[in-house]
Design a protein around this motif. Structure first.
Motif, short mmCIF file in Angstrom:
data_model
loop_
_atom_site.label_atom_id
_atom_site.label_comp_id
_atom_site.label_asym_id
_atom_site.label_seq_id
_atom_site.Cartn_x
_atom_site.Cartn_y
_atom_site.Cartn_z
N ALA A 228 -23.19 -17.48 -9.50
CA ALA A 228 -22.05 -18.13 -8.68
C ALA A 228 -21.70 -16.96 -8.16
O ALA A 228 -20.50 -17.30 -7.03
CB ALA A 228 -21.52 -17.84 -10.41
N ILE A 229 -22.42 -15.59 -8.26
CA ILE A 229 -21.47 -14.42 -7.30
C ILE A 229 -22.15 -14.22 -5.98
O ILE A 229 -21.04 -14.38 -5.11
CB ILE A 229 -21.86 -12.84 -7.45
N VAL A 230 -23.71 -15.12 -5.46
CA VAL A 230 -23.83 -15.66 -4.26
C VAL A 230 -23.19 -16.64 -3.89
O VAL A 230 -22.89 -16.15 -2.79
CB VAL A 230 -25.22 -15.65 -4.33
N GLU A 231 -22.67 -17.20 -4.27
CA GLU A 231 -22.38 -18.82 -3.93
C GLU A 231 -20.56 -18.10 -3.50
O GLU A 231 -19.99 -18.75 -2.92
CB GLU A 231 -22.73 -19.97 -4.87
N THR A 232 -20.03 -17.59 -4.88
CA THR A 232 -18.94 -16.54 -4.44
C THR A 232 -18.54 -16.40 -3.01
O THR A 232 -17.80 -16.39 -1.69
CB THR A 232 -17.92 -16.00 -5.55
N VAL A 233 -20.06 -15.15 -2.62
CA VAL A 233 -19.75 -14.57 -1.15
C VAL A 233 -19.45 -15.12 -0.28
O VAL A 233 -19.09 -15.30 0.88
CB VAL A 233 -20.84 -13.32 -1.63
N GLY A 234 -20.88 -16.08 0.02
CA GLY A 234 -20.90 -17.63 0.68
C GLY A 234 -19.57 -18.32 1.12
O GLY A 234 -19.31 -18.23 1.88
N ARG A 235 -18.52 -18.62 -0.15
CA ARG A 235 -17.78 -19.37 0.07
C ARG A 235 -16.79 -18.11 0.78
O ARG A 235 -15.54 -19.02 1.95
CB ARG A 235 -16.83 -19.94 -0.74
N LEU A 271 -8.42 -12.14 2.92
CA LEU A 271 -9.73 -12.51 2.49
C LEU A 271 -11.26 -11.92 3.09
O LEU A 271 -12.22 -11.42 1.97
CB LEU A 271 -10.15 -13.51 3.16
N ARG A 272 -11.04 -10.85 4.11
CA ARG A 272 -12.20 -10.03 4.59
C ARG A 272 -11.75 -8.92 3.37
O ARG A 272 -12.79 -8.41 2.58
CB ARG A 272 -11.35 -9.13 5.77
N ALA A 273 -10.99 -8.11 2.72
CA ALA A 273 -10.84 -7.44 1.65
C ALA A 273 -11.20 -7.27 0.43
O ALA A 273 -11.96 -7.08 -0.12
CB ALA A 273 -9.39 -6.55 1.35
N GLN A 274 -11.38 -9.64 -0.27
CA GLN A 274 -11.91 -9.91 -1.11
C GLN A 274 -13.38 -9.40 -1.00
O GLN A 274 -14.38 -9.04 -2.05
CB GLN A 274 -11.34 -10.97 -1.60
N LEU A 275 -13.76 -10.25 0.68
CA LEU A 275 -15.44 -10.51 0.20
C LEU A 275 -16.05 -8.70 0.64
O LEU A 275 -17.17 -8.81 -0.13
CB LEU A 275 -15.22 -10.74 1.89
N ALA A 276 -15.42 -7.94 0.76
CA ALA A 276 -15.88 -6.46 0.38
C ALA A 276 -15.83 -5.94 -0.52
O ALA A 276 -16.86 -5.12 -0.65
CB ALA A 276 -15.29 -5.69 1.61
N LYS A 277 -14.68 -6.27 -1.28
CA LYS A 277 -14.64 -5.66 -2.63
C LYS A 277 -16.20 -6.09 -3.46
O LYS A 277 -16.14 -5.67 -4.30
CB LYS A 277 -13.35 -5.89 -3.29
N LEU A 278 -16.18 -7.70 -3.22
CA LEU A 278 -16.70 -8.40 -4.11
C LEU A 278 -18.88 -8.08 -3.70
O LEU A 278 -19.67 -7.60 -4.39
CB LEU A 278 -17.21 -10.08 -3.63
#
Length: 401
Positions: A228-235, A271-278
């Motif tokens: 789920a984490i990997v797929e969320t990062v991809g999305r 979106l960049r902030a969310q991606l960086a945090k994740l």
């Protein structure tokens, strides 16, 4: 007594007016030779000059420019979300299509093609290409009429040339229009075509990497949380890429101060902030845990699969937007519609000899009457001793010493 004085004054005034009219007629009669002869001479001279002028013929074309209408693919693009709707609505071409096509008709590219096609250097007896272009421009009139149509008129002394030359303008405009993106849909189509090719190449690379990974280590499952984490990062990566494409498409049509541009930029930063945090959190947890070889290989396989899914999502989005822009371009009527083609003129356009002769005659009549008035005024001035003295003083002052 007062009534008698008033009547006498009125009678004198009437006699004075009648006397003035008679004097005017007498004055004109005294110079009848000048008043009759000068207009006749001017008319004969104008007629001779007009017949010495060569006949000029004109042929014209009326064009119906592409109509600015609502995009036929707007509904399709609206279904694709923020990227498509902003690109469809914010991509603005020139506000007046007529100005664009008039500029193309008057361009040096079109002029050079026509000069070569009709050998206009010999027609205009020009010594250089620049001189030929100036002569062609001087004999061509392109404008927007009151009814909104584009009118193009060509003038020449050669009767057989004007119609083919006017129609050739339209042909060269069509040829030039095929190579230039002059409409909103064409600009969007060209932009998404480039992005689509890039996404297609990256998708092919990602699929090749996935195939190599599966062939090397086979299919290894991992826990649902890691997947789920990997797929969320991809999305999130796909959403970031979509916003970046949206910003690049808007940069061609709006400034950074535009409110829509600022809003999209803020969404991209979020979106960049969310991606960086994740991603940072995922790396921290991954480093603290002791992964087995199979579990680590499974995560690698999912990451490769994530790349494939990411480029698939991006490719599908761009493919739909490209198809919508292509349909709009085909429906945009960028091909100029000819309302009236040029035909060979039956009569000359100019010189209008009758108008020239009449105008010269009226001008000669006015000049003759004015000359008669000046002659009579000078004679009356010379009869007055005071006026004679004034003229003598004027001559004395004007005399060079």
């Amino acid at each position: 007594m007062k009534e008698m004085e008033i009547n006498t004054s009125a009678e004198n005034h009437g006699e004075q007016k009648e006397f003035d009219v008679v004097e005017l007629l007498i004055m004109l009669a005294k110079h009848k030779k000048l008043i009759i002869g000068l207009p006749i001479f001017a008319s004969i001279l104008a007629a001779a000059l007009s017949f010495a002028m060569p006949n000029v013929y004109r042929a014209g074309v009326k064009l119906l420019p592409p109509q600015q209408s609502q995009s036929g693919a707007a509904a399709l693009l609206a279904q694709l979300g923020g990227v498509a709707s902003v690109v469809a609505g914010g991509a603005g071409g020139p506000k007046n299509a007529n100005d664009v096509y008039i500029a193309m008709l008057e361009s040096r590219t079109v002029a050079d093609r026509l000069i070569k096609r009709f050998d206009l250097e010999k027609v205009f007896d020009a010594k250089s290409p620049e001189e030929t272009r100036k002569a062609l421009k001087a004999n061509t009139t392109v404008m927007t009429a009151k009814d909104g149509l584009i009118t193009l008129d060509v003038e020449s002394e050669e009767k057989k040339l004007v119609a083919p030359l006017a129609n050739a303008y339209v042909e060269e405009l069509l040829n030039l229009n095929k190579t230039l993106a002059v409409t909103e849909a064409a600009q969007r189509r060209k932009f998404f075509e480039q992005q689509l090719e890039f996404a297609k190449d990256r998708l092919a690379n990602a699929e090749a990497a996935l195939k190599h990974s599966l062939d090397t280590s086979g299919v290894i499952s991992v826990d649902s949380e890691s997947r789920a984490i990997v797929e969320t990062v991809g999305r999130l990566r796909a959403q970031v890429a979509a916003k970046e494409i949206q910003l690049r498409s808007m940069q061609a049509f709006v400034t950074p101060n535009n409110q829509d541009y600022k809003r999209v930029q803020e969404e991209l930063e979020s979106l960049r902030a969310q991606l960086a945090k994740l991603e940072n959190g995922n790396r921290t947890e991954g480093s603290a845990q002791d992964h087995s070889g199979d579990r680590q290989q499974g995560l690698e396989n999912i990451k490769v699969l994530r790349e494939v899914k990411y480029y698939q999502m991006l490719y599908e989005l761009l493919a739909k937007q490209y198809e919508a822009a292509r349909l709009d371009e085909a429906k945009d009527a960028s091909v100029i519609q000819v309302l009236d083609a040029a035909i060979e003129p039956e009569r000359k356009f100019k010189p209008k000899r009758s108008v020239i002769v009449v105008a010269a005659g009226l001008g000669g009549l006015f000049l003759a009457i004015l000359s008669a008035f000046l002659i009579e005024t000078q004679k009356m001035a010379l009869r007055s001793p005071e006026r004679v003295a004034q003229l003598a003083r004027l001559k004395a002052h004007l005399r060079l010493r």
